[in-house]
Design a protein around this motif. Structure first.
Motif, short mmCIF file in Angstrom:
data_model
loop_
_atom_site.label_atom_id
_atom_site.label_comp_id
_atom_site.label_asym_id
_atom_site.label_seq_id
_atom_site.Cartn_x
_atom_site.Cartn_y
_atom_site.Cartn_z
N ASN A 1 0.81 -1.22 0.00
CA ASN A 1 0.00 0.00 0.00
C ASN A 1 0.84 1.27 0.00
O ASN A 1 0.38 2.31 -0.48
CB ASN A 1 -0.92 -0.01 1.23
N ALA A 2 2.06 1.23 0.51
CA ALA A 2 2.87 2.44 0.65
C ALA A 2 3.08 3.10 -0.70
O ALA A 2 3.37 2.43 -1.70
CB ALA A 2 4.22 2.09 1.27
N GLY A 3 2.91 4.41 -0.74
CA GLY A 3 3.09 5.12 -2.00
C GLY A 3 3.19 6.62 -1.79
O GLY A 3 2.76 7.14 -0.76
N VAL A 4 3.77 7.29 -2.79
CA VAL A 4 3.86 8.74 -2.77
C VAL A 4 3.45 9.28 -4.13
O VAL A 4 3.54 8.59 -5.14
CB VAL A 4 5.29 9.24 -2.42
N ASN A 5 3.02 10.52 -4.13
CA ASN A 5 2.62 11.18 -5.37
C ASN A 5 3.04 12.64 -5.31
O ASN A 5 2.73 13.35 -4.35
CB ASN A 5 1.11 11.09 -5.57
N THR A 6 3.78 13.06 -6.31
CA THR A 6 4.14 14.47 -6.46
C THR A 6 3.56 14.96 -7.77
O THR A 6 3.92 14.45 -8.84
CB THR A 6 5.68 14.66 -6.47
N ILE A 7 2.63 15.90 -7.70
CA ILE A 7 1.97 16.40 -8.91
C ILE A 7 2.85 17.48 -9.53
O ILE A 7 2.99 18.58 -8.99
CB ILE A 7 0.57 16.94 -8.59
N THR A 8 3.45 17.13 -10.67
CA THR A 8 4.35 18.05 -11.35
C THR A 8 4.25 17.82 -12.85
O THR A 8 4.24 16.67 -13.30
CB THR A 8 5.82 17.80 -10.91
N ALA A 9 4.17 18.89 -13.62
CA ALA A 9 4.20 18.75 -15.08
C ALA A 9 5.51 18.09 -15.50
O ALA A 9 6.56 18.32 -14.89
CB ALA A 9 4.06 20.12 -15.73
N SER A 10 5.46 17.30 -16.54
CA SER A 10 6.62 16.49 -16.92
C SER A 10 7.88 17.33 -17.14
O SER A 10 8.99 16.91 -16.77
CB SER A 10 6.32 15.69 -18.19
N HIS A 11 7.74 18.52 -17.71
CA HIS A 11 8.92 19.32 -18.00
C HIS A 11 9.62 19.79 -16.74
O HIS A 11 10.81 20.15 -16.77
CB HIS A 11 8.55 20.54 -18.87
N ALA A 12 8.90 19.76 -15.61
CA ALA A 12 9.46 20.27 -14.36
C ALA A 12 9.85 19.16 -13.38
O ALA A 12 10.33 19.45 -12.28
CB ALA A 12 8.46 21.21 -13.69
N VAL A 13 9.66 17.90 -13.76
CA VAL A 13 9.99 16.80 -12.85
C VAL A 13 11.50 16.70 -12.68
O VAL A 13 12.25 16.62 -13.66
CB VAL A 13 9.43 15.46 -13.39
N SER A 14 11.94 16.69 -11.43
CA SER A 14 13.37 16.53 -11.15
C SER A 14 13.73 15.05 -11.08
O SER A 14 12.85 14.19 -10.94
CB SER A 14 13.72 17.19 -9.82
N GLU A 15 15.01 14.77 -11.19
CA GLU A 15 15.46 13.39 -11.06
C GLU A 15 15.10 12.84 -9.68
O GLU A 15 14.75 11.66 -9.54
CB GLU A 15 16.97 13.30 -11.30
N GLU A 16 15.19 13.69 -8.68
CA GLU A 16 14.90 13.26 -7.31
C GLU A 16 13.42 12.87 -7.16
O GLU A 16 13.10 11.86 -6.53
CB GLU A 16 15.25 14.37 -6.31
N GLU A 17 12.52 13.68 -7.75
CA GLU A 17 11.09 13.35 -7.70
C GLU A 17 10.82 12.03 -8.41
O GLU A 17 10.07 11.18 -7.92
CB GLU A 17 10.28 14.45 -8.40
N TYR A 18 11.40 11.89 -9.61
CA TYR A 18 11.20 10.67 -10.39
C TYR A 18 11.67 9.46 -9.61
O TYR A 18 10.95 8.46 -9.48
CB TYR A 18 11.96 10.79 -11.72
N ASP A 19 12.89 9.52 -9.10
CA ASP A 19 13.46 8.37 -8.39
C ASP A 19 12.69 8.05 -7.11
O ASP A 19 12.51 6.87 -6.77
CB ASP A 19 14.94 8.63 -8.06
#
Length: 249
Positions: A87-105
């Motif tokens: 069940n554990a999960g996270v979500n960061t709402i960000t437009a693709s052009h602004a997604v950082s490597e840290e958010e993605y990872d």
């Protein structure tokens, strides 16, 4: 009601939201529940709310070593697991052009990597005929603004569920995906919705849902109970959408 009497359930992210609601319901149905989470204080508060049938393990689900510790504790204390709910999960709402490597990872690490290695480590001690529930999301099928990375992680979970439903068939382990729609949990705050705007945000979201409201954690927990219990004994490989009909729009 004791539909899970004598069962051992492991729930990642069981210290809040849907995970906590599921852990509380499973315990009330007779299961011993092992919940994991990153914050010890939140785990302790959750254990107090659930009651004496709760055991907590602190750690990071993105770390396979954490899942090894969880499996070792469950094997030592209970001898086996019957139910595993990733069940554990996270979500960061960000437009693709602004997604950082840290958010993605971070999103792939917790949502996809955490799910994969959690299942990998628990399966050796999961009872034949047991149940695995992978918590996905409406976002894996419905395009939502700023959700590209999150949707990708949940689509991966859907692929895991379908693969494992066949891979574990000789052990009669059922694997299903539970996909919530917008649910009224603390994640609204984590998404950055200010308290002053929460009411209007909920109203806006509710307007996009055929049933006209957000889901409640307890409603998702009851769906998880169906997948965990013998009520779904002939169900495997499905994606159970609990979204108020939002996927239809």
């Amino acid at each position: 009601m004791t539909s899970l009497n004598g069962k051992i359930a492991v729930i990642t992210g069981g210290n809040s939201g849907i995970g906590l609601a599921a852990a509380t319901l499973f315990a009330s149905e007779g299961a011993d529940v092992v919940i994991t989470g990153r914050r010890q204080d939140a785990l302790d508060a959750a254990a107090q709310a659930i009651g004496p049938k709760a055991t907590v393990v602190q750690g990071d689900v993105a770390d396979p070593a954490h899942h090894e510790r969880v499996a070792a504790l469950v094997a030592d204390r209970f001898g086996r697991a019957d139910i595993y709910m990733a069940n554990a999960g996270v979500n960061t709402i960000t437009a693709s052009h602004a997604v950082s490597e840290e958010e993605y990872d971070a999103q792939f690490g917790i949502n996809a990597r955490g799910t994969f290695f959690g299942v990998q480590k628990i399966v050796p001690i999961l009872r034949d005929g047991g149940s695995i529930i992978l918590v996905g999301s409406l976002a894996s099928e419905k395009v939502l603004d700023g959700h590209a990375v999150y949707a990708g992680t949940k689509a991966a979970i859907g692929a895991f569920a379908r693969s494992w439903a066949l891979e574990f068939k000789t052990r009669r382990i059922r694997v299903n995906m539970l996909s919530p729609g917008p649910t009224e949990t603390a994640i609204l705050e984590k998404l950055g919705v200010p308290a002053t705007e929460r009411g209007s945000f909920i109203d806006m979201m509710a307007g996009a849902i055929p049933l006209g409201r957000l889901g409640q954690p307890e409603e998702l927990a009851r769906a998880a109970l169906f997948l965990a219990s013998d009520a779904s004994s002939f169900v495997t490989g499905i994606n159970l959408r609990v979204d108020g009909g939002m996927a239809l729009l």
